[in-house]
Design a protein around this motif. Sequence first.
Motif, PDB file in Angstrom:
ATOM      1  N   PRO A  99      10.369  -2.459  -2.084  1.00  0.00           N
ATOM      2  CA  PRO A  99       9.644  -3.607  -1.533  1.00  0.00           C
ATOM      3  C   PRO A  99      10.117  -3.918  -0.120  1.00  0.00           C
ATOM      4  O   PRO A  99      11.312  -3.974   0.143  1.00  0.00           O
ATOM      5  CB  PRO A  99       9.997  -4.751  -2.481  1.00  0.00           C
ATOM      6  CG  PRO A  99      10.431  -4.084  -3.742  1.00  0.00           C
ATOM      7  CD  PRO A  99      11.024  -2.768  -3.332  1.00  0.00           C
TER       8      PRO A  99
ATOM      9  N   PHE B 201       0.560  -0.040   4.573  1.00  0.00           N
ATOM     10  CA  PHE B 201       0.490   0.655   3.291  1.00  0.00           C
ATOM     11  C   PHE B 201      -0.425   1.882   3.365  1.00  0.00           C
ATOM     12  O   PHE B 201       0.020   3.016   3.232  1.00  0.00           O
ATOM     13  CB  PHE B 201      -0.007  -0.299   2.199  1.00  0.00           C
ATOM     14  CG  PHE B 201      -0.105   0.341   0.856  1.00  0.00           C
ATOM     15  CD1 PHE B 201       1.012   0.463   0.049  1.00  0.00           C
ATOM     16  CD2 PHE B 201      -1.304   0.843   0.388  1.00  0.00           C
ATOM     17  CE1 PHE B 201       0.936   1.076  -1.196  1.00  0.00           C
ATOM     18  CE2 PHE B 201      -1.403   1.449  -0.844  1.00  0.00           C
ATOM     19  CZ  PHE B 201      -0.276   1.569  -1.641  1.00  0.00           C
TER      20      PHE B 201
ATOM     21  N   ALA C 241      -2.015  -3.777  -1.922  1.00  0.00           N
ATOM     22  CA  ALA C 241      -0.887  -2.895  -1.579  1.00  0.00           C
ATOM     23  C   ALA C 241       0.330  -3.209  -2.444  1.00  0.00           C
ATOM     24  O   ALA C 241       0.988  -2.293  -2.955  1.00  0.00           O
ATOM     25  CB  ALA C 241      -0.541  -3.039  -0.101  1.00  0.00           C
TER      26      ALA C 241
ATOM     27  N   PRO D 160      -1.150   5.717  -5.550  1.00  0.00           N
ATOM     28  CA  PRO D 160      -1.083   4.348  -5.040  1.00  0.00           C
ATOM     29  C   PRO D 160      -2.240   4.019  -4.085  1.00  0.00           C
ATOM     30  O   PRO D 160      -2.721   2.888  -4.061  1.00  0.00           O
ATOM     31  CB  PRO D 160       0.256   4.285  -4.303  1.00  0.00           C
ATOM     32  CG  PRO D 160       1.059   5.395  -4.859  1.00  0.00           C
ATOM     33  CD  PRO D 160       0.081   6.455  -5.265  1.00  0.00           C
TER      34      PRO D 160
ATOM     35  N   ARG E 151       5.410   2.254  -8.794  1.00  0.00           N
ATOM     36  CA  ARG E 151       6.818   2.251  -8.376  1.00  0.00           C
ATOM     37  C   ARG E 151       6.972   3.050  -7.077  1.00  0.00           C
ATOM     38  O   ARG E 151       7.774   3.979  -6.967  1.00  0.00           O
ATOM     39  CB  ARG E 151       7.720   2.806  -9.460  1.00  0.00           C
ATOM     40  CG  ARG E 151       7.577   2.070 -10.771  1.00  0.00           C
ATOM     41  CD  ARG E 151       8.785   2.259 -11.640  1.00  0.00           C
ATOM     42  NE  ARG E 151       8.653   1.776 -12.994  1.00  0.00           N
ATOM     43  CZ  ARG E 151       8.428   0.524 -13.378  1.00  0.00           C
ATOM     44  NH1 ARG E 151       8.266  -0.405 -12.483  1.00  0.00           N
ATOM     45  NH2 ARG E 151       8.349   0.197 -14.647  1.00  0.00           N
ATOM     46  N   ASP E 152       6.172   2.658  -6.105  1.00  0.00           N
ATOM     47  CA  ASP E 152       6.049   3.385  -4.847  1.00  0.00           C
ATOM     48  C   ASP E 152       6.937   2.754  -3.772  1.00  0.00           C
ATOM     49  O   ASP E 152       6.566   1.764  -3.155  1.00  0.00           O
ATOM     50  CB  ASP E 152       4.573   3.363  -4.405  1.00  0.00           C
ATOM     51  CG  ASP E 152       4.349   4.097  -3.113  1.00  0.00           C
ATOM     52  OD1 ASP E 152       4.781   5.246  -3.001  1.00  0.00           O
ATOM     53  OD2 ASP E 152       3.724   3.497  -2.214  1.00  0.00           O
ATOM     54  N   GLY E 153       8.103   3.308  -3.545  1.00  0.00           N
ATOM     55  CA  GLY E 153       8.974   2.845  -2.468  1.00  0.00           C
ATOM     56  C   GLY E 153       9.666   1.535  -2.791  1.00  0.00           C
ATOM     57  O   GLY E 153       9.503   0.955  -3.847  1.00  0.00           O
TER      58      GLY E 153
ATOM     59  N   ARG F  77       0.492   6.164   4.274  1.00  0.00           N
ATOM     60  CA  ARG F  77       0.361   7.157   3.207  1.00  0.00           C
ATOM     61  C   ARG F  77      -0.657   8.231   3.570  1.00  0.00           C
ATOM     62  O   ARG F  77      -0.482   9.396   3.242  1.00  0.00           O
ATOM     63  CB  ARG F  77       0.013   6.460   1.901  1.00  0.00           C
ATOM     64  CG  ARG F  77       1.258   5.851   1.270  1.00  0.00           C
ATOM     65  CD  ARG F  77       0.957   4.674   0.381  1.00  0.00           C
ATOM     66  NE  ARG F  77       2.197   4.087  -0.112  1.00  0.00           N
ATOM     67  CZ  ARG F  77       2.975   3.270   0.600  1.00  0.00           C
ATOM     68  NH1 ARG F  77       2.657   2.953   1.834  1.00  0.00           N
ATOM     69  NH2 ARG F  77       4.086   2.777   0.077  1.00  0.00           N
TER      70      ARG F  77
ATOM     71  N   ARG G 176       1.908  -0.632  -5.140  1.00  0.00           N
ATOM     72  CA  ARG G 176       3.323  -0.240  -5.088  1.00  0.00           C
ATOM     73  C   ARG G 176       4.011  -0.529  -6.405  1.00  0.00           C
ATOM     74  O   ARG G 176       4.793   0.273  -6.896  1.00  0.00           O
ATOM     75  CB  ARG G 176       4.032  -0.982  -3.964  1.00  0.00           C
ATOM     76  CG  ARG G 176       3.582  -0.557  -2.589  1.00  0.00           C
ATOM     77  CD  ARG G 176       4.309  -1.342  -1.571  1.00  0.00           C
ATOM     78  NE  ARG G 176       5.665  -0.810  -1.554  1.00  0.00           N
ATOM     79  CZ  ARG G 176       6.393  -0.712  -0.460  1.00  0.00           C
ATOM     80  NH1 ARG G 176       5.916  -1.108   0.677  1.00  0.00           N
ATOM     81  NH2 ARG G 176       7.597  -0.216  -0.508  1.00  0.00           N
TER      82      ARG G 176
END
Length: 191
Positions: A60, A157, A48, A4, A56-58, A161, A52
């Motif tokens: 919303p 974001f 960002a 990401p 499919r990062d975290g 990370r 995401r």
Amino acid sequence: MLAPVRTFLVIAYGLSFGIAATISFTGGEESPYAGLIFLAMFVPTLAALLGRAIHRDGQPGERWKAFSIKHGALGLIATPLVWGLCSCVGLLSFGPGLEWAAWLGPGADGLIHPPAAFGGDPFPVEELSSKLFTKLVILLLPLVVLTLGEEYGWRSFLQRRLEAQVGPRRAILWTAVLWACFHLGFFLADT
């Protein structure tokens, strides 16, 4: 975890340099597209959100849950105050040598005579501070709002990370360097 981040950087830099090039190649500050520079301030948030979504990062908005109203208010108040303070220090330090600063002193009639760009109508010295403060608020308030378009992308974001990978101190350093490079296209394009 880094996929990401890579996607974020590709999108952010690609759009940033694309906007800067468009403005530069179509006349710079005189370009009909010069207003796109304000859109560029939302590029990190867009990058960002896309990063995401693609990975499919975290969930919303997960970082907004950690948002502190106290720190948000402090940031919104501190930014214009620091800028105003720096402007005053600069004016006091370099004011006499700045050609535009001459009008800040009263004329023979005891009135301030600003140039047309600042209204042009003479006014009493007593009104100078309130007029400058009003101009400062009118100029800085939109800038503070636009700055929020960058904050989510860079700090919420990217920095979070990077912290998970390299620790907080290195993450802050890397975020600062990457953020500065993001603006490089606009400096080179003279926008």
